[in-house]
Design a protein around this motif. Structure first.
Motif, short mmCIF file in Angstrom:
data_model
loop_
_atom_site.label_atom_id
_atom_site.label_comp_id
_atom_site.label_asym_id
_atom_site.label_seq_id
_atom_site.Cartn_x
_atom_site.Cartn_y
_atom_site.Cartn_z
N HIS A 449 0.82 -1.13 0.05
CA HIS A 449 0.05 -0.06 0.05
C HIS A 449 0.87 1.15 -0.01
CE1 HIS A 449 0.51 -0.65 4.34
NE2 HIS A 449 0.49 0.69 4.48
N ASP A 451 2.63 4.33 -1.79
CA ASP A 451 2.26 5.53 -3.06
C ASP A 451 1.19 4.82 -3.55
OD1 ASP A 451 4.49 7.17 -2.70
OD2 ASP A 451 5.67 5.47 -3.34
N SER A 452 0.12 4.26 -2.97
CA SER A 452 -1.06 3.98 -3.31
C SER A 452 -2.09 4.89 -3.36
CB SER A 452 -1.63 2.42 -2.58
OG SER A 452 -2.80 1.99 -3.12
N THR A 454 -5.02 5.29 -4.63
CA THR A 454 -6.57 4.84 -4.52
C THR A 454 -6.89 4.94 -2.77
OG1 THR A 454 -5.90 2.74 -4.50
CG2 THR A 454 -6.94 3.66 -6.59
N LEU A 455 -6.02 4.84 -2.10
CA LEU A 455 -6.25 4.85 -0.57
C LEU A 455 -6.87 6.11 -0.10
CD1 LEU A 455 -2.96 3.28 1.03
CD2 LEU A 455 -4.90 2.17 0.64
N ARG A 486 0.73 2.16 -13.02
CA ARG A 486 1.75 1.70 -12.03
C ARG A 486 2.85 1.01 -12.93
NH1 ARG A 486 0.45 3.15 -6.67
NH2 ARG A 486 1.74 1.47 -5.87
N TYR A 498 1.43 -3.52 -7.91
CA TYR A 498 0.41 -3.29 -6.80
C TYR A 498 -0.80 -2.39 -7.54
CZ TYR A 498 3.67 -5.33 -3.57
OH TYR A 498 4.53 -5.87 -2.82
N GLY A 501 -3.62 0.11 -6.45
CA GLY A 501 -3.22 1.51 -6.34
C GLY A 501 -3.80 2.49 -7.54
#
Ligand SMILES: [Zn+2]
Length: 574
Positions: A449, A451-452, A454-455, A486, A498, A501
């Protein structure tokens, strides 16, 4: 579609002017046959836009816009091209690097790095110092930078190369010698002289230790710096930027911006954040305020804020650092780095941070805190919560910059406290350093998680995008590609690093325009394309909202308009 007009009936009537007698604003230019993404929820798409002076006066259909045209109005047919609001980079660092340095960005192998060093040194035989910036750990065998690699290429002159984040650098033996750094030299406060297992300095200097060499490097003249500044702002305009939020400031920066303003050469809108300067002399005793803000400092900050009220130059923010970076293991973490151990260096204790943030909060400033590790982010949130509670303030829009590895439990606090997440899409570029150093040090549980983007969207926080240039490129289109895929520009790893994100192109655009304007309290005048807003817009070669993501990388800026004036125009724009 009906056309929206800036002339407000109520205002005219208040002024004692009858509506029938009021002259509409003279329309200077109309763009028609465009696909306009306005960012304005009331009218998300339009085909025409009219400009009067530095403002947008109408957004709607071609017929409606043309009806406003005077005899001398310029009508530009955009041939169906995509138009978006001018990009606003919420975090970068002008004046940027001197133009006489080695650019090491993308030098992913030792051979490449040494090659660029060799070429530059050969081309600049008179340079006493050979300077460069932009390396990553992956360029060195085993991820371990060492002075010997520089000595192999240049041993008779002074060499200092900054890492791409600017939080560390690598000196050759001669530069270490002139700085007097030996195995007996202690680490300075907030800094680290990296040593090999035998205790010998490797040449890598982290955080404040960089000053030991930096103070010997002759600084550029003001005219040289100004020339570089002008070159960099023109580059930024060519990338579609119309506003930037400078996460640093010095009196020299002020002189640069004022000179460009006076010469009519300021092709970007600037908002500067004045730094919180650490107190000289190391760590304070007990709960002594780490930054004793003097009445003179405060008077200066207030004067800057009150003097420069825009629309080209504004103040009002204060910037501090809570920690460093993951790559240098100076980001403050709750749990140790995988393999390497240690939990990083928080630059503050909580009580000092609380008191300092509360002080600026009380004075009405917006606070920007660099916080990368979960512990540092938690500390920053605690400080903002403390300030709001202690001062009874709200709506300060305090920000956390980078916010790379948040504790998941802290995410709801952003929305609740009204704290903004200012993130950098290019930090998620899964290149060799990200995969081979950053992700390894975090381990999969935290990297999943990191540099994600969407968080923060999912948590209901306002998220603004920035580049941290010159750490990374400040080309928004490259950053949008990265946020959406990404993946590296080469398309690796397939499916994205990942991929949970990833954000949509539309979300990325919002973070680069509307949300970035909100981050500087400017949403009433910019960030969307609607009547009354500043005429800041970009014409793109391709419709990034409709093409496959790989095509975003090939998309070019054809025209950048800031305040109704062209600040960049590609040769092939019809
Ligand atoms: Zn920065």
């Amino acid at each position: 579609m009906t056309i929206m007009r800036t002339l407000c009936a109520a205002a005219l009537l208040t002024a004692g002017v009858s509506l029938t007698a009021a002259a509409p604003p003279h329309v200077d230019r109309i763009f028609v046959n465009a696909r306009i993404w306005t960012g304005d929820e009331a009218r998300p798409e339009a085909e025409a836009l009219a400009i009067s002076g530095d403002r947008i006066v109408a957004v709607g259909s071609a017929a409606e816009a043309k009806a406003l045209a005077a005899a001398d109005t310029v009508v530009v047919d955009l041939g169906g091209r995509r138009v978006v609001p001018g990009f606003n980079d919420a975090h970068l660092h002008f004046p940027g690097p001197p133009v006489n340095e080695i650019d090491l960005a993308g030098a992913d192998s030792l051979a490449e790095l040494q090659g660029r060093l060799r070429d530059y040194a050969k081309a600049h035989p008179a340079a006493t110092w050979v300077l460069g910036r932009g390396w990553g750990y992956s360029a060195f065998p085993g991820g371990k930078p060492d002075k010997k690699y520089l000595d192999e290429v240049v041993s008779d002159r002074l060499v200092y190369l900054s890492e791409r984040d600017g939080h560390m650098g690598l000196a050759n033996s001669r530069a270490l010698a002139i700085a007097g750094i030996t195995r007996a030299t202690p680490d300075p406060p907030n800094g680290r002289i990296v040593r090999d297992p035998g205790g010998e300095p490797t040449g890598e200097l982290q955080e404040a230790a960089q000053d030991l060499v930096g103070r010997h490097i002759p600084s550029s003249t003001f005219d040289e710096t100004y020339a570089a500044f002008r070159q960099h702002i023109d580059e930024a305009a060519s990338y579609g930027l119309t506003s930037v939020q400078n996460a640093s400031w010095s009196p020299t920066d002020q002189r640069l911006a004022e000179r460009a303003l006076a010469e009519g050469a300021l092709t970007l809108r600037f908002r500067f954040a004045v730094p919180i300067l650490p107190k000289e002399g190391g760590a304070p005793e007990g709960h002594v305020l780490k930054t004793p803000l003097t009445p003179a400092d405060l008077a200066n900050y207030r004067e800057l804020r009150d003097t420069f009220r825009g629309p080209l130059l504004t103040y009002g923010a204060i910037k501090g650092f809570v920690d460093g970076t993951v790559d240098a293991r100076t980001a403050a973490m709750f749990e140790p780095y995988v393999g390497a151990g240690g939990t990083g260096i928080p630059f503050w204790d909580q009580a000092d941070l609380n008191a300092t943030v509360a002080l600026y909060d009380r004075e009405g400033f917006q606070v920007l805190l660099h916080a990368v590790g979960d512990k540092a982010i938690h500390m920053a949130l605690d400080a903002y919560e403390y300030a709001a509670k202690t001062n009874g303030t709200s709506g300060r829009r305090h920000r956390i910059e980078h916010v790379e590895v948040p504790a998941l439990a802290d995410l709801p606090r952003f929305g609740r406290l009204g704290v903004l997440a200012v993130t950098q899409p290019m930090f998620a570029n899964p290149d060799a350093t990200t995969l081979g150093n950053f992700a390894v040090l975090l381990g999969p549980a935290r990297a999943a998680h990191a540099d994600s983007f969407t968080l923060f969207d999912d948590a209901g926080a306002v998220q603004a995008f920035g580049s941290d240039w010159p750490v990374f490129t400040n080309e928004p289109l490259k950053a949008i590609y990265c946020a959406v895929t990404r993946m590296t520009p080469e398309g690796t790893p397939a499916g994205g690093w990942y991929p949970l994100g990833r954000v949509s192109v539309e979300a990325a655009l919002r973070h680069y325009t509307r949300d970035a304007a909100y981050a500087s309290f400017d949403e009433a005048i910019k960030g969307t394309l609607s009547p009354g807003k500043l005429a800041d817009l970009v014409v793109l070669s391709d419709d990034i909202l409709g093409v496959p993501p790989a095509r975003i990388l090939k998309t070019r800026v054809l025209l950048t308009v800031m305040g109704g004036k062209d600040t960049y125009r590609a040769d092939d724009l019809r």
